[in-house]
Design a protein around this motif. Structure first.
Motif, PDB file in Angstrom:
ATOM      1  N   ASP A 171       3.393  -4.279   7.342  1.00 24.08           N
ATOM      2  CA  ASP A 171       3.197  -5.071   5.725  1.00 24.08           C
ATOM      3  C   ASP A 171       4.373  -5.659   5.137  1.00 24.08           C
ATOM      4  O   ASP A 171       5.631  -5.018   4.778  1.00 24.08           O
ATOM      5  N   ASP A 172       4.706  -7.200   4.420  1.00 24.25           N
ATOM      6  CA  ASP A 172       6.246  -7.212   3.782  1.00 24.25           C
ATOM      7  C   ASP A 172       5.338  -6.560   2.145  1.00 24.25           C
ATOM      8  O   ASP A 172       6.448  -6.700   1.349  1.00 24.25           O
ATOM      9  N   GLU A 173       4.799  -5.589   1.807  1.00 19.40           N
ATOM     10  CA  GLU A 173       4.812  -5.145   0.855  1.00 19.40           C
ATOM     11  C   GLU A 173       5.613  -3.244   1.080  1.00 19.40           C
ATOM     12  O   GLU A 173       4.300  -2.602   0.737  1.00 19.40           O
ATOM     13  N   PRO A 174       6.094  -2.732   0.502  1.00 20.88           N
ATOM     14  CA  PRO A 174       6.770  -1.404   0.725  1.00 20.88           C
ATOM     15  C   PRO A 174       5.830  -0.784  -0.003  1.00 20.88           C
ATOM     16  O   PRO A 174       5.752   0.558   0.732  1.00 20.88           O
ATOM     17  N   GLY A 175       5.032  -1.032  -1.113  1.00 22.67           N
ATOM     18  CA  GLY A 175       4.947   0.086  -2.017  1.00 22.67           C
ATOM     19  C   GLY A 175       3.506   0.307  -0.987  1.00 22.67           C
ATOM     20  O   GLY A 175       3.230   1.856  -1.096  1.00 22.67           O
ATOM     21  N   HIS A 176       2.725  -0.261  -0.477  1.00 19.34           N
ATOM     22  CA  HIS A 176       1.575  -0.518  -0.020  1.00 19.34           C
ATOM     23  C   HIS A 176       1.698   0.325   1.333  1.00 19.34           C
ATOM     24  O   HIS A 176       1.181   1.812   1.726  1.00 19.34           O
ATOM     25  N   ARG A 177       2.983  -0.067   2.317  1.00 17.87           N
ATOM     26  CA  ARG A 177       3.621   1.075   3.183  1.00 17.87           C
ATOM     27  C   ARG A 177       3.433   2.250   3.099  1.00 17.87           C
ATOM     28  O   ARG A 177       3.524   2.695   3.793  1.00 17.87           O
ATOM     29  N   MET A 178       4.489   2.634   2.003  1.00 19.15           N
ATOM     30  CA  MET A 178       4.817   3.711   1.829  1.00 19.15           C
ATOM     31  C   MET A 178       3.553   4.245   1.460  1.00 19.15           C
ATOM     32  O   MET A 178       3.262   5.583   1.882  1.00 19.15           O
ATOM     33  N   MET A 179       2.308   3.936   0.640  1.00 19.00           N
ATOM     34  CA  MET A 179       0.866   4.575   0.198  1.00 19.00           C
ATOM     35  C   MET A 179       0.263   4.933   1.036  1.00 19.00           C
ATOM     36  O   MET A 179      -0.273   5.987   1.919  1.00 19.00           O
ATOM     37  N   VAL A 180      -0.100   3.926   2.400  1.00 17.08           N
ATOM     38  CA  VAL A 180      -0.055   4.534   4.467  1.00 17.08           C
ATOM     39  C   VAL A 180       0.202   5.175   4.450  1.00 17.08           C
ATOM     40  O   VAL A 180      -0.435   5.816   5.236  1.00 17.08           O
ATOM     41  N   ARG A 181       1.922   5.476   4.391  1.00 18.55           N
ATOM     42  CA  ARG A 181       2.549   5.943   5.416  1.00 18.55           C
ATOM     43  C   ARG A 181       2.156   7.775   4.735  1.00 18.55           C
ATOM     44  O   ARG A 181       1.861   8.186   5.844  1.00 18.55           O
ATOM     45  N   ALA A 182       2.271   7.555   3.666  1.00 21.86           N
ATOM     46  CA  ALA A 182       2.018   9.206   2.809  1.00 21.86           C
ATOM     47  C   ALA A 182       0.592   9.768   3.689  1.00 21.86           C
ATOM     48  O   ALA A 182      -0.086  11.117   3.992  1.00 21.86           O
ATOM     49  N   VAL A 183      -0.170   9.019   3.332  1.00 24.88           N
ATOM     50  CA  VAL A 183      -2.078   8.873   4.011  1.00 24.88           C
ATOM     51  C   VAL A 183      -2.059   9.119   5.863  1.00 24.88           C
ATOM     52  O   VAL A 183      -2.867  10.343   5.986  1.00 24.88           O
ATOM     53  N   LEU A 184      -1.539   8.540   5.974  1.00 25.78           N
ATOM     54  CA  LEU A 184      -1.524   8.675   7.220  1.00 25.78           C
ATOM     55  C   LEU A 184      -0.869   9.939   7.902  1.00 25.78           C
ATOM     56  O   LEU A 184      -1.044  10.364   9.005  1.00 25.78           O
ATOM     57  N   GLU A 185       0.517  10.465   7.522  1.00 25.66           N
ATOM     58  CA  GLU A 185       0.711  11.484   8.161  1.00 25.66           C
ATOM     59  C   GLU A 185       0.055  12.850   7.730  1.00 25.66           C
ATOM     60  O   GLU A 185       0.002  13.538   8.088  1.00 25.66           O
ATOM     61  N   ASP A 186      -0.152  11.943   6.204  1.00 24.30           N
ATOM     62  CA  ASP A 186      -0.918  13.513   5.926  1.00 24.30           C
ATOM     63  C   ASP A 186      -2.147  14.438   7.039  1.00 24.30           C
ATOM     64  O   ASP A 186      -2.837  15.197   7.464  1.00 24.30           O
ATOM     65  N   ASP A 187      -3.260  12.602   7.735  1.00 25.24           N
ATOM     66  CA  ASP A 187      -3.907  13.115   8.618  1.00 25.24           C
ATOM     67  C   ASP A 187      -3.188  13.259   9.614  1.00 25.24           C
ATOM     68  O   ASP A 187      -4.143  13.126  11.409  1.00 25.24           O
ATOM     69  N   GLY A 188      -1.645  13.514  10.587  1.00 22.83           N
ATOM     70  CA  GLY A 188      -1.505  13.679  11.521  1.00 22.83           C
ATOM     71  C   GLY A 188      -0.834  12.304  12.623  1.00 22.83           C
ATOM     72  O   GLY A 188      -0.315  12.830  13.276  1.00 22.83           O
ATOM     73  N   TRP A 189      -0.319  11.501  11.384  1.00 23.60           N
ATOM     74  CA  TRP A 189       0.211  10.456  12.605  1.00 23.60           C
ATOM     75  C   TRP A 189       1.309   9.760  12.201  1.00 23.60           C
ATOM     76  O   TRP A 189       2.407  10.511  11.620  1.00 23.60           O
ATOM     77  N   GLN A 190       1.615   9.906  13.107  1.00 25.08           N
ATOM     78  CA  GLN A 190       2.986   9.230  13.996  1.00 25.08           C
ATOM     79  C   GLN A 190       3.586   8.134  13.697  1.00 25.08           C
ATOM     80  O   GLN A 190       2.820   7.002  13.911  1.00 25.08           O
ATOM     81  N   VAL A 191       3.996   7.913  12.293  1.00 19.67           N
ATOM     82  CA  VAL A 191       3.951   6.093  11.831  1.00 19.67           C
ATOM     83  C   VAL A 191       5.390   5.154  11.612  1.00 19.67           C
ATOM     84  O   VAL A 191       6.775   6.001  11.819  1.00 19.67           O
ATOM     85  N   GLU A 223       7.020   1.444  11.137  1.00 22.39           N
ATOM     86  CA  GLU A 223       7.255   0.408  10.213  1.00 22.39           C
ATOM     87  C   GLU A 223       7.217  -0.576  10.235  1.00 22.39           C
ATOM     88  O   GLU A 223       8.432  -1.235  10.830  1.00 22.39           O
ATOM     89  N   ALA A 224       7.684  -1.983   9.438  1.00 21.24           N
ATOM     90  CA  ALA A 224       7.715  -3.334   9.677  1.00 21.24           C
ATOM     91  C   ALA A 224       6.943  -4.168   8.698  1.00 21.24           C
ATOM     92  O   ALA A 224       6.843  -4.060   7.906  1.00 21.24           O
ATOM     93  N   ASP A 225       8.344  -5.122   8.280  1.00 23.03           N
ATOM     94  CA  ASP A 225       7.851  -5.694   6.610  1.00 23.03           C
ATOM     95  C   ASP A 225       7.845  -7.239   7.252  1.00 23.03           C
ATOM     96  O   ASP A 225       7.427  -7.842   6.569  1.00 23.03           O
ATOM     97  N   SER A 226       7.773  -7.578   8.679  1.00 18.73           N
ATOM     98  CA  SER A 226       7.203  -8.711   9.060  1.00 18.73           C
ATOM     99  C   SER A 226       6.410  -8.741  10.356  1.00 18.73           C
ATOM    100  O   SER A 226       6.841  -7.708  10.982  1.00 18.73           O
ATOM    101  N   GLY A 227       6.349 -10.120  10.671  1.00 16.93           N
ATOM    102  CA  GLY A 227       5.921  -9.780  12.066  1.00 16.93           C
ATOM    103  C   GLY A 227       6.315 -10.034  13.651  1.00 16.93           C
ATOM    104  O   GLY A 227       7.441  -9.326  14.215  1.00 16.93           O
ATOM    105  N   GLU A 228       7.830 -10.547  12.820  1.00 18.26           N
ATOM    106  CA  GLU A 228       8.554 -10.943  13.707  1.00 18.26           C
ATOM    107  C   GLU A 228       9.727  -9.960  13.874  1.00 18.26           C
ATOM    108  O   GLU A 228       9.874  -8.781  15.239  1.00 18.26           O
ATOM    109  N   ARG A 229       9.552  -8.973  12.707  1.00 17.26           N
ATOM    110  CA  ARG A 229      10.133  -7.622  12.281  1.00 17.26           C
ATOM    111  C   ARG A 229       9.118  -6.566  13.747  1.00 17.26           C
ATOM    112  O   ARG A 229       9.996  -5.427  14.333  1.00 17.26           O
ATOM    113  N   ALA A 230       8.166  -6.030  13.326  1.00 16.90           N
ATOM    114  CA  ALA A 230       6.658  -6.060  14.223  1.00 16.90           C
ATOM    115  C   ALA A 230       7.135  -6.580  15.799  1.00 16.90           C
ATOM    116  O   ALA A 230       7.493  -4.578  16.562  1.00 16.90           O
TER     117      ALA A 230
END
Length: 465
Positions: free
Chosen positions: A10-30, A32-39
């Motif tokens: 996701d190219d939006e840092p704020g949204h990535r941070m929110m999703v990361r927090a929710v998923l790490e609380d749910d037990g996921w290892q996260v 991240e990439a800010d673009s398709g190329e970086r992914a």
């Protein structure tokens, strides 16, 4: 709980941070990439340390490579990995189109926390099913071509890889029990005919007249009992491969007919006056010295040269005893599954006795000996008392020839590993060093899958090599 890994793109840092927090609380290892190329770069970097995401969550709208383009790339690079798309409320139609092209599901931004965790959990379970299905299919449909890392087996693997895609006739040479049929199967799988039949005929198992009708077929009325037309093995293998095992046992009259089939790509069924065109690749095998058979007048010289466009010699087990630890480990695992009995290890004395025997029956004999020991064992470790006398006797004879002296303790530890696990670990370490720590090449060299190698690296604490 199993480690669950998600890649958020996701190219939006704020949204990535929110999703990361929710998923790490749910037990996921996260990741991240800010673009398709970086992914794609992140995937390649993580793969070096054998980390593979279970799920990818990808934003539809990004600068450069957008979500649809990345979806296509991921389907090529990581087939089977579910991709969940993130889309703005007004772009749901595009996300539905993407699902038709292979996306697992979609979420609208900003994602609801409960919906986010539920969809990703569902994607993870789907990925587990895909992996388990692939594992079971692999277990049922395929065995490793060859277990071992000795130079002789490496040479056989190289020749299979080189000769497989060609149309050349191949002659496989090897003693009984060395695995000639495995080589034929490997050549067929590596060929452009892999999706066509591999038909096998044992030339030593059938009487002369029956062998002819089996190979070339017959028409109705060709002989008593021929009540209908029957296609021969050549016709059944049309477009595929015909494997002629024990070709050295073929009678002279049939050798002439086989030569004609090889030269003209046609056969003549028994009782027919018409020739039938066949497009069949021939792979032959023998445990005889065909050059000596030619010299003795028992095998046609012209047929020999037609068959031996390429020769693959399989070394007998006595010439590759360094492969015994890997072979024993693989065979015990397979035999344990077959007999519903798990053997954890073998004692150093057991492995030492196997190494002192010359194995005239090769891998087939080794498998029989191991199955006997497994069935008779009352513990989860095999000792030399479970071996037949010809094997323990061979070891004792070797000791007698050494003036009756066993090696000193230090010398014994230098030559023989302390256990099957230690021997297997040393073989893997040696293969890693010979292949520059490249995991895929090492797995190929050992004749095991990359996943099996990864399991063993973790088991032996070699993952950081």
């Amino acid at each position: 709980m199993d480690d669950r890994i998600v890649l958020i793109v996701d190219d939006e840092p704020g949204h990535r941070m929110m999703v990361r927090a929710v998923l790490e609380d749910d037990g996921w290892q996260v990741l991240e990439a800010d673009s398709g190329e970086r992914a794609l770069t992140v995937l390649a970097e993580e793969a070096e340390s054998d980390t593979f995401p279970d799920v990818a969550m990808v934003d539809m709208k990004m600068p450069g490579m957008d979500g649809m383009q990345l979806l296509k790339e991921l389907q090529v690079r990581r087939p089977g990995m579910p991709v969940v798309l993130l889309t703005a409320f007004g772009s749901v139609g595009s996300a539905v189109d993407a699902m038709k092209k292979g996306a697992f599901d979609y979420l609208t931004k900003p994602a609801d926390n409960d919906e986010l965790t539920a969809v990703l959990s569902k994607a993870y379970e789907y990925h587990k099913l895909i992996k388990e299905n692939a594992r079971l299919k692999a277990e049922v449909s395929s065995e490793p071509d060859f277990i071992g890392a000795s130079p002789g087996i490496e040479r056989v693997r190289d020749l299979i890889g080189q000769a497989g895609p060609s149309e050349a006739t191949v002659l496989i040479l090897g003693q009984s029990g060395t695995g000639k049929e495995l080589v034929a199967e490997g050549l067929h799988r590596a060929s452009n005919r892999a999706n066509r039949p591999l038909i096998k005929v044992n030339c030593a198992a059938l009487p002369d007249d029956l062998l002819e009708s089996e190979l070339f077929g017959y028409e109705k009325g060709a002989f008593t009992g021929a009540v209908k037309d029957k296609p021969g093995r050549f016709q059944l293998a049309d477009g595929g491969t015909l494997f002629l095992d024990e070709i050295g046992e073929m009678p002279a009259a049939l050798q002439a007919k086989l030569l004609r089939a090889l030269q003209e790509k046609t056969i003549e069924p028994l009782g027919s006056v018409q020739t039938v065109k066949v497009d069949t690749r021939i792979i032959a095998a023998t445990n005889r010295n065909l050059k000596a058979e030619v010299a003795a007048g028992r095998f046609r010289e012209d047929l020999y040269y037609r068959l031996a466009v390429l020769e693959i010699r399989i070394p007998p087990l006595c010439e590759r005893k360094e492969d015994l630890p890997l072979l024993v480990s693989f065979l015990l695992r397979r035999l344990g599954n077959k007999n519903h009995k798990i053997i954890r290890t073998v004692t150093p004395a057991f492995l030492d006795a196997l190494s002192g025997y010359d194995w005239p029956g090769n891998v087939r004999e080794l498998e029989n000996v191991l199955e006997r020991a497994l069935i008779l064992s009352r513990a989860d470790a095999l000792g030399p008392d479970l071996l037949p006398p010809q094997i323990t006797g061979a070891r004792e004879a070797a000791v007698d020839m050494s003036n009756g002296f066993e090696p000193e303790v230090g010398q014994q530890n230098m030559s023989a590993p302390a256990s099957l696990e230690e021997a297997e670990k040393l073989a893997i370490m040696r293969a890693l060093e010979e292949n520059g720590n490249h995991r895929e090449r090492t797995a190929d060299a050992l004749g095991i899958s990359r996943r099996t190698l990864q399991y063993k690296l973790k088991k032996f604490g070699l993952t950081r090599r």
